[in-house]
Structure formats: structure tokens, C-alpha cells
Design a protein around this motif. Structure first.
Motif, PDB file in Angstrom:
ATOM      1  N   VAL A 311      -3.176  18.009  -5.830  1.00 31.49           N
ATOM      2  CA  VAL A 311      -4.628  18.761  -5.902  1.00 31.49           C
ATOM      3  C   VAL A 311      -4.657  19.832  -6.942  1.00 31.49           C
ATOM      4  O   VAL A 311      -3.868  20.559  -7.113  1.00 31.49           O
ATOM      5  N   LEU A 312      -5.594  19.542  -7.779  1.00 30.34           N
ATOM      6  CA  LEU A 312      -5.930  20.557  -8.975  1.00 30.34           C
ATOM      7  C   LEU A 312      -6.079  22.080  -8.417  1.00 30.34           C
ATOM      8  O   LEU A 312      -6.920  22.004  -7.696  1.00 30.34           O
ATOM      9  N   GLY A 313      -5.403  22.933  -8.959  1.00 31.21           N
ATOM     10  CA  GLY A 313      -5.631  24.371  -8.822  1.00 31.21           C
ATOM     11  C   GLY A 313      -5.985  25.299 -10.030  1.00 31.21           C
ATOM     12  O   GLY A 313      -5.831  24.537 -11.089  1.00 31.21           O
ATOM     13  N   GLY A 314      -6.359  26.255  -9.848  1.00 31.07           N
ATOM     14  CA  GLY A 314      -6.845  27.127 -11.081  1.00 31.07           C
ATOM     15  C   GLY A 314      -6.795  28.596 -10.532  1.00 31.07           C
ATOM     16  O   GLY A 314      -6.490  28.660  -9.473  1.00 31.07           O
ATOM     17  N   GLY A 315      -7.241  29.219 -11.456  1.00 33.04           N
ATOM     18  CA  GLY A 315      -7.404  30.828 -11.155  1.00 33.04           C
ATOM     19  C   GLY A 315      -7.328  31.440 -12.348  1.00 33.04           C
ATOM     20  O   GLY A 315      -7.613  31.250 -13.251  1.00 33.04           O
ATOM     21  N   ASP A 316      -7.030  33.061 -11.758  1.00 30.33           N
ATOM     22  CA  ASP A 316      -7.043  33.848 -13.216  1.00 30.33           C
ATOM     23  C   ASP A 316      -5.884  35.022 -13.019  1.00 30.33           C
ATOM     24  O   ASP A 316      -5.413  34.877 -11.850  1.00 30.33           O
ATOM     25  N   ILE A 317      -5.796  35.772 -14.118  1.00 29.23           N
ATOM     26  CA  ILE A 317      -4.552  36.579 -14.232  1.00 29.23           C
ATOM     27  C   ILE A 317      -4.970  37.612 -14.499  1.00 29.23           C
ATOM     28  O   ILE A 317      -5.765  37.820 -15.448  1.00 29.23           O
ATOM     29  N   ALA A 318      -4.500  38.967 -13.838  1.00 26.33           N
ATOM     30  CA  ALA A 318      -4.750  40.133 -14.329  1.00 26.33           C
ATOM     31  C   ALA A 318      -3.827  40.704 -15.518  1.00 26.33           C
ATOM     32  O   ALA A 318      -2.742  40.507 -15.294  1.00 26.33           O
ATOM     33  N   VAL A 319      -4.307  40.917 -16.427  1.00 28.88           N
ATOM     34  CA  VAL A 319      -3.324  41.013 -17.685  1.00 28.88           C
ATOM     35  C   VAL A 319      -3.803  42.663 -18.455  1.00 28.88           C
ATOM     36  O   VAL A 319      -4.714  43.191 -18.057  1.00 28.88           O
ATOM     37  N   MET A 320      -2.974  42.841 -19.324  1.00 29.05           N
ATOM     38  CA  MET A 320      -3.413  43.852 -20.359  1.00 29.05           C
ATOM     39  C   MET A 320      -2.999  43.454 -21.804  1.00 29.05           C
ATOM     40  O   MET A 320      -2.117  42.873 -22.085  1.00 29.05           O
ATOM     41  N   SER A 321      -3.820  44.197 -22.702  1.00 30.99           N
ATOM     42  CA  SER A 321      -3.546  44.039 -24.196  1.00 30.99           C
ATOM     43  C   SER A 321      -2.184  44.701 -24.430  1.00 30.99           C
ATOM     44  O   SER A 321      -1.786  45.874 -24.247  1.00 30.99           O
ATOM     45  N   PRO A 322      -1.352  44.064 -25.353  1.00 34.04           N
ATOM     46  CA  PRO A 322      -0.173  44.714 -25.951  1.00 34.04           C
ATOM     47  C   PRO A 322      -0.285  45.752 -26.764  1.00 34.04           C
ATOM     48  O   PRO A 322       0.462  46.650 -27.175  1.00 34.04           O
ATOM     49  N   LYS A 323      -1.592  46.191 -27.336  1.00 34.60           N
ATOM     50  CA  LYS A 323      -1.993  47.257 -28.143  1.00 34.60           C
ATOM     51  C   LYS A 323      -2.115  48.762 -27.254  1.00 34.60           C
ATOM     52  O   LYS A 323      -2.126  49.726 -27.871  1.00 34.60           O
ATOM     53  N   ILE A 324      -2.074  48.542 -25.968  1.00 33.30           N
ATOM     54  CA  ILE A 324      -2.329  49.906 -25.178  1.00 33.30           C
ATOM     55  C   ILE A 324      -0.864  50.579 -25.379  1.00 33.30           C
ATOM     56  O   ILE A 324       0.136  50.028 -25.274  1.00 33.30           O
ATOM     57  N   ASP A 325      -0.997  51.840 -25.171  1.00 34.68           N
ATOM     58  CA  ASP A 325       0.028  52.554 -25.006  1.00 34.68           C
ATOM     59  C   ASP A 325       0.799  52.668 -23.801  1.00 34.68           C
ATOM     60  O   ASP A 325       0.452  52.214 -22.718  1.00 34.68           O
TER      61      ASP A 325
END
Length: 455
Positions: A311-325
Motif C-alpha cells: 500500500v502506497l504511503g506518504g506524509g511529511d517531515i518536520a525539518v529545520m534549515s541548516p542555516k539557523i544557529d
């Protein structure tokens, strides 16, 4: 492809965020000396209930973290503009990206490595291995937090089932049963018994989903950064022939063959369509955005055939930019853990989240593909049971069957452009009775490989 719910729910969000970026992602602090953390939250046009729910949760977080000022901003994920936003520093500190784009972003160094943080939080080993794999590199490093996922499901209109003399509490379990029920609905009601998306890359998405349900592999990952297209396979050919038969032999697909996510949901909610496949999390959008009556809605698992079926699944990821301190990274991890993850892991957090949503007239209990292991999921479902406000008994086929199915992620190479190629294939089959399926797949396979070779 993410299941494109039009309006995100604050916290228990649908998979697609839509909107306009507001604010800069690396603000140092406000006048009170607090660290400003800008988080992607709202799509433009989100209803007041979503804002109300977020306001409650924002206060809860800031009470626990008085040195952080959370600012919810509108954000739209668009691959073509992401690089410019990253380079210009205009991304929120915390945002989400779909599974299908995560691998490319992490390979390009465009996501923050959070391996240590996830491991320190103590739940790295609780993730569904297929889902956490979407955000890991070849060395196992982790570049984000899978926050919500969906599996493909078969959505059906209970009223049309009843009108056709079918039992809405006994939905079809095989593709042949789907065909028979679709024909009955068309003959008894004059409505389309079955339909499928065909445009805006959604046709390729759904063709892929049904091909996988018949054991197909759409693309081979060669393990060296390259991919081989395998669109011309038995499962995809069988799916196209199946659509041909529903359309031309049974006349059970109506007369609208230019449907995308929004338009097929509209047709379904309006009672013009008996069945279709889409992400399992679409109930909220159907009821809130397309005015479907809850009592009309039914959901079961997508049928699967053969030992290799999935069964095909999907979704999303909570991420951050590598540019933040480092300070914003630490604050971002706290927010992601509190806002997205703890409601899956902690009783008090789960119930507080569910209550805030229910009090704001947001859906609680919409079926998803759990990002964590089944035991953790089952426990969380028990915690929020008093707040569930969706008709779960009408979704029993999905809840009872989803853990018996093998989740399969979307293919990674040139996902959306190849979905676009497959749009053309499905449209041809539904509009030309004599369409040559073999020729169509041969060309699509060749064109897909050209895209992969040129990436």
C-alpha cells in the motif's frame, strides 16, 4: 505525493501546507529578550478554528518554555522556490516537506542534521522503519522528524452503496469486487461508480498506488544515486487494463476524466461518485472544505493482490534549515518534539492536543498511517478516545486492515515529473477505447528514464 488537504489543522495538520511565506526564519529575539522561533503553521484561508487551536497550544508551549516566543507563519512548500528561500534566509525556523522531496534536500545539504537530538530524545527506535528511512541518508543520519503519514485507502459513499442495494458495512475487499460494486452503483443510481484522478500529477500518483497494490515496482534504486525506470511492468499494465474495462465495458466511471485532488473530492462529497482511492487522511477536508455529510462517508483499505503487493504511503517531515544557529536549532527541536511528537508518546500531551482540537471543532481520530510502532499507536489511540469526533465505525475496514498491509514509499527519482508522464497515460486510456497500453507504457518508461538520466 502528499495527500493534498486544502486546509491544514494546527497541530493535527493535513499533509499539505498551502500559503504565502510570512516572516524571516532567523530572527534573534523580541523586545522582551525572548528567542523568536518562527514555525510554519497556517495556510492562507485557514479557518478561525485552526487559529484558535494553535493559539491554545502556543500558550501551553510558551508556559513550559518562557524564554521562547513562538510565531506561527504561513508557508507553502514549493520545490522550485525552496533553494532561493534557503539562500535568502526567508524560511521559517521549523517547516515541513513531503517525503518525496526529503531525500533530495538532505543529499543537497539543505536540511539540518538532527541525529543526536532524535537519539537523545529516546524514541529513535520507535519509528516505523520505512517511514524513518525517508529522512535518513545512507549512513543512517537523521534529517528531520516524521510527523504524520497516510496510507492509500478506498473511500466510498455509503448512501450510494445503499441506493445500489449494497451493504455499506461490507465494502469491497478485492479489485473485482470494486468493479462489481461500481457497476451496480452506475446502473442503479446513474452516478459514477468509480473514478480516478487524472491530472496535475495526481493521475500518476494514483496509477502508481494501484500498480503497487498489484505488486508493481515503478522504479529501481541502483544504490549509487541513480535510478532505473520500471514503469512498463505487469502491475501497471493490469491497472490500466482494469481502468479500461471499468470505463469502456462497464460504463461505470461517469463522463468526467479530468479530475485532480480537489475536483474528485468535490464530486465525491456532492454524491456524484461511489468510490475512489486517495490518502486515508482526507476525511477532514471532505467534511469541512467540501461539505460532505459525515454519515455518508466510508473508508476501507485499498485492495491488494499478490505476494509482492503493498500500500502506497506518504506524509511529511518536520525539518529545520541548516542555516539557523544553535540556539534556534535547540528551540526548534523543543517545538517539534512538543508540538508534533509528544502527542504520539505522552498521555497528557496526547489528551491536551486532542482536547484543544475538539474544543476548536477540529477533527480528532482521522485515520493515518502511524509513524511510530503499532504498540505506541494503539496506546495513543486509547488516550484520545474520549475526544474522537469522527465516525470511526464507518472507517472500520481501514482501521482493521491497515496493519496487515505492507507500506511502500513513493519512488524517489523525479517523482513529480514522472507522475506527470503517467497523467497522460491514464487520460489516454480513459478517453480512447483503442488506446495501446503497451505502447503508452513503453513511451512513458523511455521518457521517465530520460528524466532520471538527466537529473
Amino acid at each position: 505525493m502528499k495527500s493534498a488537504a486544502k486546509v491544514a489543522i494546527a497541530s493535527f495538520a493535513a499533509l499539505a501546507l498551502a500559503g504565502t511565506l510570512a516572516g524571516c526564519g532567523t530572527g534573534s529575539g523580541d523586545e522582551s529578550g525572548k528567542l523568536e522561533l518562527r514555525v510554519a503553521t497556517f495556510p492562507p484561508g485557514a479557518d478561525q478554528a485552526a487559529y484558535d487551536a494553535f493559539a491554545v497550544q502556543e500558550k501551553q508551549f510558551e508556559k513550559l518554555n518562557p524564554d521562547i516566543d513562538v510565531i506561527g507563519v504561513e508557508y507553502e512548500w514549493k520545490a522550485p522556490t525552496f533553494a532561493a528561500q534557503l539562500a535568502g534566509g526567508s524560511l521559517p525556523d521549523v517547516f515541513t516537506v513531503p517525503f518525496t522531496d526529503t531525500k533530495t534536500l538532505l543529499e543537497n545539504g539543505q536540511l539540518m542534521d538532527v541525529t543526536k537530538e532524535v537519539k537523545d530524545l529516546g524514541y529513535a527506535d520507535k519509528f516505523n522503519p520505512i517511514i524513518i528511512g525517508e529522512v535518513q541518508d545512507d549512513d543512517g543520519n537523521i534529517f528531520g522528524f516524521p510527523r504524520q503519514a497516510y496510507a492509500m485507502g478506498l473511500h466510498y459513499n455509503r448512501d450510494l452503496f445503499t441506493a445500489a442495494g449494497l451493504d455499506p458495512d461490507q465494502p469491497p475487499t478485492t479489485w473485482e469486487e470494486v468493479r462489481a460494486d461500481a457497476k451496480a452503483i452506475a446502473e442503479k443510481t446513474g452516478k459514477a461508480g468509480y473514478a480516478t484522478m487524472t491530472m496535475g500529477n495526481t493521475g500518476g500518483w494514483q496509477l502508481t498506488a494501484q500498480s503497487i497494490s498489484r505488486g508493481a515496482e515503478m522504479q529501481k534504486d541502483n544504490g549509487d544515486g541513480s535510478y532505473t525506470s520500471t514503469l512498463n511492468n505487469d502491475g501497471t499494465k493490469a491497472t490500466l487494463e482494469y481502468f479500461h474495462d471499468l470505463r469502456w465495458e462497464d460504463d461505470s466511471m461517469g463522463d468526467n476524466f479530468l479530475l485532480d485532488w480537489g475536483s474528485i473530492n468535490q464530486e465525491f462529497a456532492a454524491g456524484n461518485l461511489g468510490m475512489y482511492t486517495s490518502g486515508s487522511d482526507v476525511y477532514t477536508a471532505l467534511v469541512r472544505d467540501f461539505s460532505m455529510k459525515p454519515e455518508q462517508y466510508g473508508l476501507t483499505v485499498i485492495p491488494t493482490e499478490g505476494a509482492d503487493a503493498g500500500v502506497l504511503g506518504g506524509g511529511d517531515i518536520a525539518v529545520m534549515s541548516p542555516k539557523i544557529d544553535d540556539a534556534h536549532k535547540a528551540a526548534g527541536v523543543k517545538w517539534i518534539d512538543w508540538y508534533y511528537m509528544q502527542k504520539l508518546l505522552n498521555k497528557d500531551a496526547a489528551q491536551a492536543d486532542a482536547k484543544a482540537l475538539a474544543d476548536s471543532d477540529q477533527a480528532v481520530g482521522t485515520p493515518v498511517l502511524p509513524v511510530l510502532d503499532k504498540a505506541t499507536y494503539d496506546q495513543q489511540q486509547e488516550w484520545i478516545k474520549p475526544y474522537v469526533n469522527v465516525p470511526t465505525d464507518q472507517m472500520a475496514g481501514f482501521f482493521n486492515g491497515i496493519f496487515d498491509q505492507k507500506p511502500v514509499g513513493e519512488f524517489k527519482g523525479q517523482t513529480q515529473p514522472i507522475y506527470g508522464l503517467l497523467d497522460n497515460v491514464i487520460q489516454a486510456v480513459l478517453t480512447d477505447e483503442n488506446a495501446d497500453v503497451d505502447a503508452l507504457l513503453t513511451k512513458a518508461d523511455s521518457d521517465a528514464q530520460a528524466l532520471l538520466d538527466g537529473q
